[in-house]
Scaffold this motif. Structure first.
Motif, PDB file in Angstrom:
ATOM      1  N   VAL A 120       0.832  -1.202   0.000  1.00  0.00           N
ATOM      2  CA  VAL A 120       0.000   0.000   0.000  1.00  0.00           C
ATOM      3  C   VAL A 120       0.872   1.260   0.000  1.00  0.00           C
ATOM      4  O   VAL A 120       0.659   2.186  -0.789  1.00  0.00           O
ATOM      5  CB  VAL A 120      -0.952   0.014   1.211  1.00  0.00           C
TER       6      VAL A 120
ATOM      7  N   VAL B 268      -5.714   2.464  -3.955  1.00  0.00           N
ATOM      8  CA  VAL B 268      -5.270   1.094  -3.695  1.00  0.00           C
ATOM      9  C   VAL B 268      -6.418   0.321  -3.051  1.00  0.00           C
ATOM     10  O   VAL B 268      -7.003   0.775  -2.065  1.00  0.00           O
ATOM     11  CB  VAL B 268      -4.034   1.081  -2.774  1.00  0.00           C
ATOM     12  N   CYS B 269      -6.732  -0.839  -3.617  1.00  0.00           N
ATOM     13  CA  CYS B 269      -7.844  -1.655  -3.118  1.00  0.00           C
ATOM     14  C   CYS B 269      -7.325  -3.002  -2.640  1.00  0.00           C
ATOM     15  O   CYS B 269      -6.923  -3.848  -3.446  1.00  0.00           O
ATOM     16  CB  CYS B 269      -8.887  -1.849  -4.224  1.00  0.00           C
ATOM     17  N   ALA B 270      -7.322  -3.218  -1.334  1.00  0.00           N
ATOM     18  CA  ALA B 270      -6.893  -4.495  -0.761  1.00  0.00           C
ATOM     19  C   ALA B 270      -8.012  -5.522  -0.912  1.00  0.00           C
ATOM     20  O   ALA B 270      -9.194  -5.200  -0.821  1.00  0.00           O
ATOM     21  CB  ALA B 270      -6.540  -4.306   0.709  1.00  0.00           C
TER      22      ALA B 270
ATOM     23  N   ALA C 203      -3.089  -2.560   6.472  1.00  0.00           N
ATOM     24  CA  ALA C 203      -3.380  -1.831   5.245  1.00  0.00           C
ATOM     25  C   ALA C 203      -4.136  -0.536   5.530  1.00  0.00           C
ATOM     26  O   ALA C 203      -3.867   0.510   4.921  1.00  0.00           O
ATOM     27  CB  ALA C 203      -4.184  -2.707   4.287  1.00  0.00           C
TER      28      ALA C 203
ATOM     29  N   VAL D 298      -4.823   2.563   2.926  1.00  0.00           N
ATOM     30  CA  VAL D 298      -5.592   1.968   1.840  1.00  0.00           C
ATOM     31  C   VAL D 298      -6.958   2.668   1.747  1.00  0.00           C
ATOM     32  O   VAL D 298      -7.565   3.000   2.763  1.00  0.00           O
ATOM     33  CB  VAL D 298      -5.754   0.448   2.058  1.00  0.00           C
TER      34      VAL D 298
END
Length: 228
Positions: free
Chosen positions: A96, A109-111, A153, A158
């Protein structure tokens, strides 16, 4: 009037900007997780990936994958940094931070895939396997083994989290208010938005998309990703 709705153009970018011809292709996360100085390496890989993503006009990546893989028979084990929650948490945060640094915060940003996608029981998934199956474990085990990477994250900044196709003790994550809202947005203080996996909302009530949308929205899914 005066309200602007952002346009998000997303790509998987799970091992570099891998859907773009000519982009740098990096090892999958299971390989990065085995490397010496893995934290520094992951930061640099995600930083480089973000720079290439931005250069093509894309502003969102469906990565990193924060699965804590518990069964090597799962066909998506390669997307995981490993089986140790602390290791995955450390490298997830590095990913991230790297993407944010490389894009100068120009990429969302996509976890993924929240939550416990790496703990499904064999026989509960697609074709009698593990994928998109049911994690038949206690809440205490979910918190101990599968939540730490997401906490890291969130701390790293994130902005989006993708819900998992999988379930926890029979309740599909896309309709799981406890984990998506009470825990992620409440206990963990996540201030971003939750994204569905591709066409995952559709299956909550098979054959009735309208009836599927309501439980997903109530549970905390804010953006639906669908093929139409």
């Amino acid at each position: 009037e005066g309200v602007r709705v952002p346009l998000l153009v997303a790509t998987d970018a799970v091992h570099g900007h891998n859907n773009c011809r000519g982009a740098t292709i990096f090892p999958h996360q299971i390989g990065l997780g085995c490397a010496r100085a893995a934290k520094s390496l992951v930061f640099r890989v995600y930083s480089a990936t973000a720079r290439e993503v931005v250069a093509t006009g894309v502003n969102m990546i469906f990565a990193p994958c924060l699965a804590v893989a518990q069964d090597a028979r799962w066909g998506r084990t390669y997307e995981s940094f490993g089986a140790d929650p602390a290791h995955v948490a450390c490298l997830g945060a590095a990913a991230v931070a790297g993407a944010r640094a490389g894009s100068r915060d120009g990429v969302v940003v996509c976890a993924k895939h929240f939550l416990a996608d790496g703990a499904t029981a064999h026989g509960t998934g697609v074709g009698g396997g593990l994928d998109q199956g049911d994690a038949c474990i206690s809440d205490a085990e979910v918190r101990r083994d599968h939540l730490p990477p997401y906490a890291s994250a969130v701390s790293a900044g994130v902005l989006a989290v993708m819900a998992s196709f999988s379930a926890v003790r029979g309740e599909r994550m896309h309709a799981h208010t406890h984990w998506l809202t009470d825990v992620l947005k409440g206990d963990m203080g996540f201030r971003g938005f939750v994204v569905s996996d591709f066409d995952a909302v559709d299956g909550l009530v098979p054959g009735d998309y309208g009836a599927s949308v309501a439980p997903a929205l109530r549970a905390g899914v804010g953006v639906g990703v669908t093929g139409g």
